[in-house]
Design an enzyme around this catalytic site. Structure first.
Site, mmCIF file in Angstrom:
data_model
loop_
_atom_site.group_PDB
_atom_site.id
_atom_site.type_symbol
_atom_site.label_atom_id
_atom_site.label_comp_id
_atom_site.label_asym_id
_atom_site.label_seq_id
_atom_site.Cartn_x
_atom_site.Cartn_y
_atom_site.Cartn_z
ATOM 1 N N PRO A 71 -5.058 2.416 -10.965
ATOM 2 C CA PRO A 71 -5.210 2.118 -9.536
ATOM 3 C C PRO A 71 -4.002 2.599 -8.734
ATOM 4 O O PRO A 71 -2.857 2.475 -9.193
ATOM 5 C CB PRO A 71 -5.310 0.596 -9.502
ATOM 6 N N ARG A 78 -4.392 3.245 -4.661
ATOM 7 C CA ARG A 78 -4.621 2.744 -3.311
ATOM 8 C C ARG A 78 -4.644 1.211 -3.249
ATOM 9 O O ARG A 78 -4.068 0.621 -2.339
ATOM 10 C CB ARG A 78 -5.954 3.298 -2.786
ATOM 11 N N CYS A 97 1.694 19.008 18.504
ATOM 12 C CA CYS A 97 0.908 19.986 19.259
ATOM 13 C C CYS A 97 -0.354 20.389 18.506
ATOM 14 O O CYS A 97 -0.498 21.533 18.061
ATOM 15 C CB CYS A 97 1.763 21.212 19.548
ATOM 16 N N TYR A 114 -1.055 6.822 0.321
ATOM 17 C CA TYR A 114 -1.355 8.142 0.885
ATOM 18 C C TYR A 114 -0.847 8.225 2.323
ATOM 19 O O TYR A 114 -1.476 8.843 3.188
ATOM 20 C CB TYR A 114 -2.857 8.462 0.752
HETATM 21 C C1 LIG Z 1 -5.676 9.722 -7.273
HETATM 22 C C2 LIG Z 1 -5.938 9.331 -8.661
HETATM 23 C C3 LIG Z 1 -5.953 7.981 -9.025
HETATM 24 C C4 LIG Z 1 -5.765 6.871 -8.041
HETATM 25 O O1 LIG Z 1 -6.836 6.698 -7.172
HETATM 26 P P1 LIG Z 1 -6.825 5.468 -6.152
HETATM 27 O O2 LIG Z 1 -8.035 5.657 -5.334
HETATM 28 O O3 LIG Z 1 -5.588 5.576 -5.358
HETATM 29 O O4 LIG Z 1 -6.879 4.221 -6.965
HETATM 30 C C5 LIG Z 1 -6.125 7.664 -10.361
HETATM 31 N N1 LIG Z 1 -6.296 8.631 -11.295
HETATM 32 C C6 LIG Z 1 -6.305 9.945 -10.978
HETATM 33 C C7 LIG Z 1 -6.478 10.945 -12.047
HETATM 34 C C8 LIG Z 1 -6.123 10.340 -9.657
HETATM 35 O O5 LIG Z 1 -6.146 11.634 -9.358
#
Ligand SMILES: *Cc1c(COP(=O)(O)O)cnc(C)c1O
Length: 421
Positions: free
Chosen positions: A276, A278, A346, A375
């Site tokens: 995880p 996000r 801009c 992000y």
């Molecule tokens: C971006 C990513 C995640 C994390 O995804 P979230 O939506 O931020 O939980 C996990 N594993 C891989 C391989 C990713 O590219």
């Protein structure tokens, strides 16, 4: 749940009033809550209780050293997608055996650095990459632990730019070809197959796509075992969504997600990894900005902020929605008015919200973008020679600047003038 609440009329981060931080640090800046980061990590860790597991934080969501150290201190592993992220994880004190390496284009230099210092596993995304990892491992006289990322051809029902599990996406190998690719992996001298990896996308607000994907992974586990492979580890990726708008239905909770994982793969006796990003960092961070001007346009009023798309690109890139609230709590029942909320860059794309209903605001007012911890800072740039904005971490009644704003001279001095000029 997060720890950004109004108290005595002022938005606070844990026990610190945000207007005090703004006076000291100057806007705009990112602000993170330690308690929220910790809470979110623990939710995942507890959701998998009873299964051997490791929560590998997807550090591309927010990768400041202080954030990594906070999570590593709780026992988090890390999911990295570049040599730079690998170096960041190591610098934050994360041991190699807690780092998984994802990403579609690992270079030989990146593979070598990870093998020399130690790695839990590479999540392999293609056959040529698999051969490269084997070659590098052989040249170093070691064996590289790998999983293969399978693409289960599942519609994650999320924004197209963050869906990764459909057959048209660049990620992983088609699940239908998995048995052939595992056979080749087993025959390569530098590799040890340890499991299967899957990650179908980000900001998923429904558990059904996870269930489809994990069920396919469980079936594949049985098939690969029947072929003689030792599948002891399942990396189930990240992607669980967060509530961006307070008014929306809440996405599924980590506990429901954990129960789903147990239901789909719990009987296989595998160690489970999840990645995880996000959900750990998103609601643990806000972006604090100040109103520079109120500008009346034709048929619309603009709120021009000192933050811009270079600081938070999600609205421009993904049409993302962020709640934007005043730091000084508006009186209850106050009349709202519609504003287009924009930055000074801009580009017409430098628009955070159109026709957003807001309480009365004035030049100089402080605003907070909620759910900006993931992000956000990591995707910022210095477009328009706007310095990368500071990051600040709160811990109870304390706060610290965890990345300072560079000066203009520091930015300019990164350029080099060639001898002929
Ligand atoms: C971006 C990513 C995640 C994390 O995804 P979230 O939506 O931020 O939980 C996990 N594993 C891989 C391989 C990713 O590219």
């Amino acid at each position: 749940m997060d720890h950004f609440l109004y108290r005595d009329g002022v938005l606070c981060a844990e026990d610190v009033a945000i207007d005090d931080i703004a006076a000291a640090v100057r806007t705009p800046f990112y602000l993170y809550s330690t308690a929220t980061l910790e809470r979110h990590f623990r939710l995942f860790d507890e959701a998998l209780e009873g299964l051997p597991h490791l929560v590998c934080y997807a550090m591309k969501a927010a990768s400041n050293q202080a954030i990594l150290k906070t999570l590593a201190g709780l026992g988090a592993g890390m999911d990295v997608v570049s040599g730079g992220e690998y170096a960041r994880a190591v610098a934050a004190g994360v041991p190699g055996n807690r780092i998984v390496f994802s990403g579609v284009g690992k270079t030989q230099a990146e593979i070598r650095a990870a093998l020399v210092n130690g790695i839990r596993q590479f999540n392999v995304e293609s056959e040529p990459e698999m051969r490269a990892i084997s070659d590098v491992a052989v040249s170093l006289g070691v064996v590289a632990p790998i999983t293969i990322r399978v693409n289960p051809d599942v519609d994650a029902k999320t924004h197209a730019k963050i869906a990764t599990g459909k057959s048209e996406n660049k990620f992983g190998i088609p699940i239908a070809r998995a048995r052939d690719v595992y056979a080749e992996a087993a025959a390569l001298p530098g590799l040890k197959v340890v499991g299967i990896d899957v990650h179908i996308g980000s900001q998923l607000t429904d558990l059904a796509p996870f269930e489809l994907a994990y069920t396919k992974v469980a079936e594949l586990t049985e098939a690969l075992r029947a072929d003689g492979h030792e599948i002891s580890r399942l990396d189930l990726g990240g992607g669980l969504g967060i509530p961006y708008a307070r008014s929306n239905d809440a996405p599924p909770l980590p506990t429901d997600y954990g129960a789903l994982i147990k239901r789909c793969v719990g009987h296989l006796g595998c160690e489970v990894e999840i990645e995880p990003g996000r959900l750990i960092a998103g609601n643990a961070g806000i972006l604090v900005s100040r109103v520079i001007y109120l500008k009346s346009g034709e048929g619309r009023d603009f709120l021009i902020l000192d933050a811009a798309m270079n600081d938070l690109i999600r609205p421009a890139m993904y049409e993302a929605y962020h709640d934007i609230v005043p730091v000084m709590e508006p009186p209850a029942g106050v009349e709202l008015a519609a504003y287009d909320i924009v930055g000074p860059v801009c580009e017409s794309g430098d628009t955070f919200a159109k026709g957003r209903m807001m309480p009365p605001l004035a030049e100089g007012d402080l605003m907070a973008f909620r759910s900006a911890g993931a992000y956000g800072a990591v995707m910022s740039s210095e477009y328009n020679t706007r310095p990368l904005i500071p990051e600040v971490l709160v811990h109870g009644d304390q706060y610290a600047v965890i990345r300072a704003r560079p000066t203009f001279d520091e930015i300019i001095n990164r350029d080099t003038i060639p001898a002929w000029l």
